[in-house]
Design a protein around this motif. Structure first.
Motif, mmCIF file in Angstrom:
data_model
loop_
_atom_site.group_PDB
_atom_site.id
_atom_site.type_symbol
_atom_site.label_atom_id
_atom_site.label_comp_id
_atom_site.label_asym_id
_atom_site.label_seq_id
_atom_site.Cartn_x
_atom_site.Cartn_y
_atom_site.Cartn_z
ATOM 1 N N PHE A 1 4.701 -31.445 17.489
ATOM 2 C CA PHE A 1 4.787 -32.323 18.649
ATOM 3 C C PHE A 1 3.529 -33.214 18.734
ATOM 4 N N ASP A 2 2.971 -33.362 19.929
ATOM 5 C CA ASP A 2 1.755 -34.161 20.128
ATOM 6 C C ASP A 2 0.542 -33.271 20.363
ATOM 7 N N ARG B 1 8.042 -37.385 22.805
ATOM 8 C CA ARG B 1 7.184 -36.293 22.320
ATOM 9 C C ARG B 1 7.990 -35.091 21.840
#
Length: 240
Positions: free
Chosen positions: A142-143, A102
Motif C-alpha cells: 500500500f502506501d 491507496r
C-alpha cells in the motif's frame, strides 16, 4: 449500549460510496536497537508479512479493521498486540491516510505511532514479524513507505521540543544513553559537553544515587521527571 457511527451523515445518493468505505487502524512502532557488531543503535520498526492479497508476501505495518463499538486508541492497542505481541507505553495518533487509490477498495487508515523501550520488546520471535532499519526499508504494501516517512519526520521534529526521546529508554539511563537516542533519531553526532549542559538545564531529568559500572568510569543514572509529559497532546489530552 448506544453505537455511534464512525462515518458522517450522507445523502441517499452517496450511501453506496459510504458503505464501501472501511476504516482501518495501523501503527508505526519505533524502537532503538543495535545490530550485532554495529557501532551505534538505529531506529528500527517491526513489520508484518502479508499472507493474502492484495500485496501478498509484502511487508506492511501492523494493523487491522476498526470494530464499530471500539475506540481508535483501543483498536490500535488491540491490533498491535494481535499482530506483534507488543504493548507500548507511549501511543499517539499520527495522521489519517485516505487517498482514493491507496487500496483496491476504499480504505481510510487511522495511523498511530508508538515508542518501545528495551524491556518492552519480547525475546521470542513472532511469526511473520521482522524488525527493519527505518532508514532502509524495502518496498512496503500500500502506501506504508509514505506513512513511515511521515512518522520519522514527526519523530525528528518532536525530539527538538519535547522529551519524546525518553520513550525509547529504560526507567533509568545514563546521559550517554540518552544522547545515543537523540543521535539515532537525528542521524548525526552531538557534542557530549553541550548535550549534557542542555539536558541538565531542561528540568526533565532527575539524577539518582546510582551509577552504571563497567569497562569505563562509573556513569550516573538518571530517571524521567514524571511531572513532565512525553509530548504535548493538546487540549484533548490522551483521548483520541
Amino acid at each position: 449500549m448506544t453505537r455511534t457511527s464512525i462515518l458522517p451523515a450522507v445523502d441517499s445518493d452517496d450511501s453506496a460510496t459510504a458503505a464501501a468505505t472501511r476504516v482501518a487502524v495501523s501503527t508505526v512502532i519505533f524502537a532503538l536497537r543495535r545490530a550485532p557488531g554495529a557501532d551505534a543503535a538505529r531506529v528500527m520498526l517491526p513489520l508484518v508479512r502479508r499472507t493474502r492479497d492484495p500485496h501478498e508476501g509484502h511487508w506492511a505495518l501492523p494493523g487491522g479493521w476498526l470494530d464499530a463499538i471500539e475506540g481508535l486508541e483501543a483498536a490500535a492497542s488491540r491490533t498491535l498486540g494481535e499482530t506483534t505481541g507488543l504493548a507500548p507505553s507511549y501511543l499517539e495518533q499520527l495522521y489519517a491516510f485516505g487517498a482514493v487509490d491507496r487500496s483496491p477498495t476504499r480504505v481510510v487508515s487511522i495511523v498511530y505511532w508508538a515508542l518501545i523501550r528495551p524491556d518492552e520488546v519480547p525475546d521470542e520471535r513472532v511469526e511473520n514479524v521482522q524488525w527493519f532499519d527505518a532508514a532502509t526499508l524495502p518496498r512496503l504494501a500500500f502506501d506504508h513507505n509514505e506513512i513511515v516517512d511521515y512518522a520519522l519526520w514527526r519523530l525528528r521534529n518532536k525530539v527538538g521540543y519535547s522529551r519524546i526521546a525518553h520513550g525509547l529508554l529504560a526507567d533509568e539511563f545514563t546521559l550517554a544513553e540518552l544522547r545515543e537516542v537523540y543521535e539515532s533519531i537525528l542521524d548525526r553526532r552531538l557534542d557530549p559537553a553541550n548535550f549534557r549542559r542542555q539536558v541538565e538545564n531542561s528540568g526533565t531529568l532527575i539524577p539518582t544515587d546510582r551509577f552504571r559500572t563497567g569497562s569505563h568510569r562509573p556513569a550516573r543514572l538518571y530517571r524521567y521527571n514524571q511531572d513532565v509529559e512525553l509530548a504535548d497532546r493538546g487540549p484533548l489530552g490522551v483521548r483520541q
